[in-house]
Design a protein around this motif. Structure first.
Motif, PDB file in Angstrom:
ATOM      1  N   TRP A  70     -52.858 -89.374 -50.801  1.00 16.63           N
ATOM      2  CA  TRP A  70     -53.315 -88.960 -49.471  1.00 16.63           C
ATOM      3  C   TRP A  70     -54.789 -89.240 -49.252  1.00 16.63           C
ATOM      4  O   TRP A  70     -55.595 -89.156 -50.183  1.00 16.63           O
ATOM      5  N   TYR A  82     -58.161 -84.209 -48.387  1.00 20.30           N
ATOM      6  CA  TYR A  82     -57.626 -84.940 -49.526  1.00 20.30           C
ATOM      7  C   TYR A  82     -58.158 -86.367 -49.526  1.00 20.30           C
ATOM      8  O   TYR A  82     -58.169 -87.039 -48.485  1.00 20.30           O
ATOM      9  N   SER A 121     -60.285 -82.467 -52.202  1.00 20.54           N
ATOM     10  CA  SER A 121     -59.328 -82.316 -53.287  1.00 20.54           C
ATOM     11  C   SER A 121     -58.431 -83.546 -53.318  1.00 20.54           C
ATOM     12  O   SER A 121     -58.709 -84.547 -52.651  1.00 20.54           O
ATOM     13  N   ARG A 123     -54.221 -85.139 -53.600  1.00 22.24           N
ATOM     14  CA  ARG A 123     -52.777 -84.945 -53.455  1.00 22.24           C
ATOM     15  C   ARG A 123     -52.089 -86.282 -53.621  1.00 22.24           C
ATOM     16  O   ARG A 123     -52.516 -87.299 -53.058  1.00 22.24           O
ATOM     17  N   GLU A 125     -47.947 -88.271 -54.360  1.00 14.75           N
ATOM     18  CA  GLU A 125     -46.492 -88.138 -54.284  1.00 14.75           C
ATOM     19  C   GLU A 125     -45.847 -89.359 -54.917  1.00 14.75           C
ATOM     20  O   GLU A 125     -46.337 -90.477 -54.749  1.00 14.75           O
ATOM     21  N   VAL A 259     -44.415 -84.046 -55.812  1.00 18.33           N
ATOM     22  CA  VAL A 259     -45.753 -83.898 -55.241  1.00 18.33           C
ATOM     23  C   VAL A 259     -46.620 -83.042 -56.161  1.00 18.33           C
ATOM     24  O   VAL A 259     -46.167 -82.037 -56.697  1.00 18.33           O
ATOM     25  N   ASN A 261     -50.704 -81.406 -56.058  1.00 22.59           N
ATOM     26  CA  ASN A 261     -51.910 -81.256 -55.244  1.00 22.59           C
ATOM     27  C   ASN A 261     -52.616 -79.954 -55.581  1.00 22.59           C
ATOM     28  O   ASN A 261     -52.036 -79.047 -56.185  1.00 22.59           O
ATOM     29  N   THR A 262     -53.876 -79.877 -55.181  1.00 22.75           N
ATOM     30  CA  THR A 262     -54.595 -78.603 -55.168  1.00 22.75           C
ATOM     31  C   THR A 262     -55.101 -78.371 -53.755  1.00 22.75           C
ATOM     32  O   THR A 262     -55.945 -79.126 -53.259  1.00 22.75           O
ATOM     33  N   ALA A 263     -54.566 -77.363 -53.098  1.00 24.78           N
ATOM     34  CA  ALA A 263     -55.049 -76.966 -51.779  1.00 24.78           C
ATOM     35  C   ALA A 263     -56.120 -75.895 -51.951  1.00 24.78           C
ATOM     36  O   ALA A 263     -56.242 -75.257 -53.001  1.00 24.78           O
TER      37      ALA A 263
END
Length: 296
Positions: A70, A82, A121, A123, A125, A259, A261-263
């Motif tokens: 992303w 992202y 951050s 993300r 997939e 997926v 990620n770190t939100a």
């Protein structure tokens, strides 16, 4: 487009190629000092995977060519931007870096409007999609070391486009400073942006009794026609059965991607006294490997 007003959803989307953040380059170009990794914690033994055939894996010894990455804002009221610059591969690990830094970028994948962000951050997939209907019962697993910090939401999950018609399976979602617990859930609907299941009922918070950020752990989900079984370090923690939960069986023939990620922030913290000022200046979600098995 996917502005889901629930606690436990990080969601994927479908959009035009002009705004699709997944069309961006797949690796960072900036330099940083990565943390030293102490590779302690649970890993599979031969016994743990007996009866399972490995059909896909990434041990992060090369590049991110197996993944889409992303670049852009997200949904669910999340605070991060992202970008590929926050992804690193080093010594067989993937590092997803969260930073407190100011940046301007597109607010979400569905708009060209820009906004200011206080955090960045990463993300990514999998490019390939997976379904138990075509491959048999699947076991989707990742060995990870989670970051610690207020407002952080590292996640490992599956989902497909258009959301939630292909379903979503949340294998692991950590909520900020609550390092002893994580969330599992699933979503399904027949119309875009409209889940039919009630996430307040299907969602589950597992209190492990340990600090999950201290060492590596394996989170996995066994996905079959009639159930989704979640495990931590080889021990079952929760089962979603079609006999108890409507719509589990409908996921069987759906195609999903993995997926990571770190939100930062977002609706997963709804109802909590979330202190933005307490978010770490820097943190790392470290992934040793991702593996997908099918039952022999």
């Amino acid at each position: 487009m996917k502005k889901l007003l629930t606690l436990c959803a990080f969601i994927i989307f479908s959009c035009s190629s002009d705004n699709d953040p997944r069309s961006e380059p797949k690796f960072n170009v900036k330099e940083t000092v990565l943390p030293t990794v102490s590779n302690i914690g649970f890993d599979y033994s031969t016994t743990d995977i007996e009866g399972w055939e490995l059909i896909w894996e990434d041990n992060f010894n090369g590049d991110l060519s197996n993944w889409n990455v992303w670049k852009g804002g997200a949904f669910n009221g999340e605070l991060q931007f992202y970008q590929p610059d926050n992804l690193y591969i080093d010594k067989g690990y993937l590092f997803i870096e969260q930073l407190r830094e100011s940046i301007t970028g597109v607010a979400s994948p569905t708009t060209s409007v820009t906004k200011s962000f206080d955090f960045t951050s990463g993300r990514l997939e999998t490019i390939e999609l997976y379904s138990p209907s075509s491959k048999g019962t699947l076991r989707i697993a990742a060995r990870v070391k989670l970051p610690k910090g207020e407002g952080l939401a590292p996640s490992f999950w599956n989902d497909g486009d258009p959301w939630p018609t292909q379903g979503q399976i949340d294998i692991m979602e950590l909520r900020g400073g609550k390092t002893n617990e994580y969330v599992t859930n699933f979503f399904y609907g027949t119309e875009p942006d409209t889940p039919l299941n009630n996430p307040a009922i299907t969602g589950y918070t597992h209190d492990t009794g340990i600090d999950l950020t201290e060492e590596f752990h394996i989170f996995d989900a066994v996905w079959s026609q009639n159930s989704i079984v979640f495990s931590l370090d080889g021990v079952e923690v929760r089962t979603l059965s079609s006999s108890e939960f409507p719509y589990v069986e409908e996921l069987f023939n759906k195609n999903q991607q993995v997926v990571l990620n770190t939100a930062v922030g977002g609706l997963i913290f709804e109802g909590e006294n979330f202190n933005v000022a307490a978010v770490p200046a820097k943190s790392y979600f470290i992934i040793d490997w991702v593996k997908i098995f099918k039952q022999q």
